[in-house]
Motif scaffolding. Sequence first.
Motif, PDB file in Angstrom:
ATOM      1  N   PHE A   1       5.937  86.628  97.965  1.00 28.63           N
ATOM      2  CA  PHE A   1       6.129  86.468  96.529  1.00 28.63           C
ATOM      3  C   PHE A   1       5.460  85.187  96.036  1.00 28.63           C
ATOM      4  O   PHE A   1       4.778  85.184  95.014  1.00 28.63           O
ATOM      5  CB  PHE A   1       7.623  86.447  96.193  1.00 28.63           C
ATOM      6  CG  PHE A   1       7.912  86.128  94.758  1.00 28.63           C
ATOM      7  CD1 PHE A   1       7.716  87.073  93.764  1.00 28.63           C
ATOM      8  CD2 PHE A   1       8.377  84.876  94.384  1.00 28.63           C
ATOM      9  CE1 PHE A   1       7.976  86.779  92.427  1.00 28.63           C
ATOM     10  CE2 PHE A   1       8.648  84.567  93.065  1.00 28.63           C
ATOM     11  CZ  PHE A   1       8.441  85.527  92.085  1.00 28.63           C
ATOM     12  N   MET A   2       5.647  84.099  96.767  1.00 28.56           N
ATOM     13  CA  MET A   2       5.076  82.821  96.339  1.00 28.56           C
ATOM     14  C   MET A   2       3.551  82.862  96.300  1.00 28.56           C
ATOM     15  O   MET A   2       2.933  82.154  95.502  1.00 28.56           O
ATOM     16  CB  MET A   2       5.573  81.681  97.233  1.00 28.56           C
ATOM     17  CG  MET A   2       7.051  81.355  97.031  1.00 28.56           C
ATOM     18  SD  MET A   2       7.505  81.006  95.317  1.00 28.56           S
ATOM     19  CE  MET A   2       6.681  79.449  95.058  1.00 28.56           C
ATOM     20  N   GLN A   3       2.950  83.695  97.114  1.00 31.28           N
ATOM     21  CA  GLN A   3       1.491  83.817  97.085  1.00 31.28           C
ATOM     22  C   GLN A   3       1.001  84.490  95.803  1.00 31.28           C
ATOM     23  O   GLN A   3      -0.166  84.388  95.456  1.00 31.28           O
ATOM     24  CB  GLN A   3       0.988  84.582  98.311  1.00 31.28           C
ATOM     25  CG  GLN A   3       1.182  83.824  99.612  1.00 31.28           C
ATOM     26  CD  GLN A   3       0.534  82.434  99.600  1.00 31.28           C
ATOM     27  OE1 GLN A   3      -0.622  82.297  99.238  1.00 31.28           O
ATOM     28  NE2 GLN A   3       1.314  81.434  99.973  1.00 31.28           N
ATOM     29  N   THR A   4       1.894  85.144  95.076  1.00 29.67           N
ATOM     30  CA  THR A   4       1.517  85.778  93.804  1.00 29.67           C
ATOM     31  C   THR A   4       1.678  84.824  92.619  1.00 29.67           C
ATOM     32  O   THR A   4       1.321  85.165  91.498  1.00 29.67           O
ATOM     33  CB  THR A   4       2.371  87.028  93.534  1.00 29.67           C
ATOM     34  OG1 THR A   4       3.735  86.644  93.245  1.00 29.67           O
ATOM     35  CG2 THR A   4       2.330  87.995  94.696  1.00 29.67           C
ATOM     36  N   ARG A   5       2.209  83.661  92.855  1.00 32.18           N
ATOM     37  CA  ARG A   5       2.436  82.683  91.790  1.00 32.18           C
ATOM     38  C   ARG A   5       1.182  81.829  91.595  1.00 32.18           C
ATOM     39  O   ARG A   5       0.387  81.644  92.499  1.00 32.18           O
ATOM     40  CB  ARG A   5       3.614  81.748  92.126  1.00 32.18           C
ATOM     41  CG  ARG A   5       4.922  82.448  92.464  1.00 32.18           C
ATOM     42  CD  ARG A   5       5.508  83.261  91.321  1.00 32.18           C
ATOM     43  NE  ARG A   5       4.995  84.624  91.374  1.00 32.18           N
ATOM     44  CZ  ARG A   5       5.019  85.478  90.361  1.00 32.18           C
ATOM     45  NH1 ARG A   5       5.525  85.150  89.209  1.00 32.18           N
ATOM     46  NH2 ARG A   5       4.548  86.685  90.489  1.00 32.18           N
ATOM     47  N   ALA A   6       1.071  81.276  90.422  1.00 30.89           N
ATOM     48  CA  ALA A   6      -0.069  80.420  90.107  1.00 30.89           C
ATOM     49  C   ALA A   6      -0.038  79.134  90.937  1.00 30.89           C
ATOM     50  O   ALA A   6      -1.074  78.537  91.196  1.00 30.89           O
ATOM     51  CB  ALA A   6      -0.080  80.082  88.620  1.00 30.89           C
TER      52      ALA A   6
ATOM     53  N   PRO B   1       1.326  78.493  94.423  1.00 31.62           N
ATOM     54  CA  PRO B   1       1.986  79.112  95.577  1.00 31.62           C
ATOM     55  C   PRO B   1       2.864  78.175  96.399  1.00 31.62           C
ATOM     56  O   PRO B   1       3.744  78.637  97.101  1.00 31.62           O
ATOM     57  CB  PRO B   1       0.850  79.658  96.408  1.00 31.62           C
ATOM     58  CG  PRO B   1      -0.387  79.067  95.877  1.00 31.62           C
ATOM     59  CD  PRO B   1      -0.104  78.576  94.481  1.00 31.62           C
ATOM     60  N   HIS B   2       2.683  76.881  96.324  1.00 27.57           N
ATOM     61  CA  HIS B   2       3.486  75.970  97.141  1.00 27.57           C
ATOM     62  C   HIS B   2       4.660  75.367  96.361  1.00 27.57           C
ATOM     63  O   HIS B   2       5.389  74.548  96.898  1.00 27.57           O
ATOM     64  CB  HIS B   2       2.614  74.867  97.748  1.00 27.57           C
ATOM     65  CG  HIS B   2       1.538  75.431  98.603  1.00 27.57           C
ATOM     66  ND1 HIS B   2       1.785  76.097  99.792  1.00 27.57           N
ATOM     67  CD2 HIS B   2       0.195  75.515  98.414  1.00 27.57           C
ATOM     68  CE1 HIS B   2       0.647  76.530 100.308  1.00 27.57           C
ATOM     69  NE2 HIS B   2      -0.319  76.191  99.481  1.00 27.57           N
ATOM     70  N   ALA B   3       4.812  75.782  95.127  1.00 26.01           N
ATOM     71  CA  ALA B   3       5.938  75.283  94.307  1.00 26.01           C
ATOM     72  C   ALA B   3       7.223  75.965  94.751  1.00 26.01           C
ATOM     73  O   ALA B   3       7.215  77.090  95.199  1.00 26.01           O
ATOM     74  CB  ALA B   3       5.673  75.561  92.838  1.00 26.01           C
ATOM     75  N   ARG B   4       8.314  75.276  94.583  1.00 20.06           N
ATOM     76  CA  ARG B   4       9.634  75.857  94.877  1.00 20.06           C
ATOM     77  C   ARG B   4      10.515  75.657  93.701  1.00 20.06           C
ATOM     78  O   ARG B   4      10.679  74.703  93.123  1.00 20.06           O
ATOM     79  CB  ARG B   4      10.262  75.187  96.097  1.00 20.06           C
ATOM     80  CG  ARG B   4       9.966  75.994  97.304  1.00 20.06           C
ATOM     81  CD  ARG B   4      10.896  75.600  98.427  1.00 20.06           C
ATOM     82  NE  ARG B   4      11.075  76.819  99.153  1.00 20.06           N
ATOM     83  CZ  ARG B   4      12.234  77.322  99.500  1.00 20.06           C
ATOM     84  NH1 ARG B   4      13.314  76.703  99.245  1.00 20.06           N
ATOM     85  NH2 ARG B   4      12.318  78.427 100.169  1.00 20.06           N
TER      86      ARG B   4
END
Length: 120
Positions: free
Chosen positions: A110-115, A117-120
């Motif tokens: 899922f995080m790889q689909t975010r603008a 990807p390393h944000a939490r």
Amino acid sequence: MFTQNPQTIGMPEGTYVFDLRTCNRRIAFNRFFWNMIRPEARQAFWDDEEAAMTVAGLDEEEKALVRARDWLGIVQSGVNFFVLEKWARVVKKTNLEVYAIMRGESFEDFMQTRAVPHAR
């Protein structure tokens, strides 16, 4: 006579409408999650999930969704995501983790689909 809410015309497929009808139909379920803002409700849930659900007036379908941690099923059944967030914290899930589960993805995928990807 039932008429379609004009605000829902043209909504994308997969949108789960939370309106007055849904709210009234699932009021106990929504209140159960909303009450997680109260320390005593959180403690009661941690102490005995089954008892907490029974005291809240949840029916067997609602209890099964909670037991299964079926996030998407809970929303589909008529729970407002903003009250569901209260319970996510109680069971130690972030919004991003819940979104991933609802999409059927691992958190990492899922995080790889975010603008970012390393944000939490």
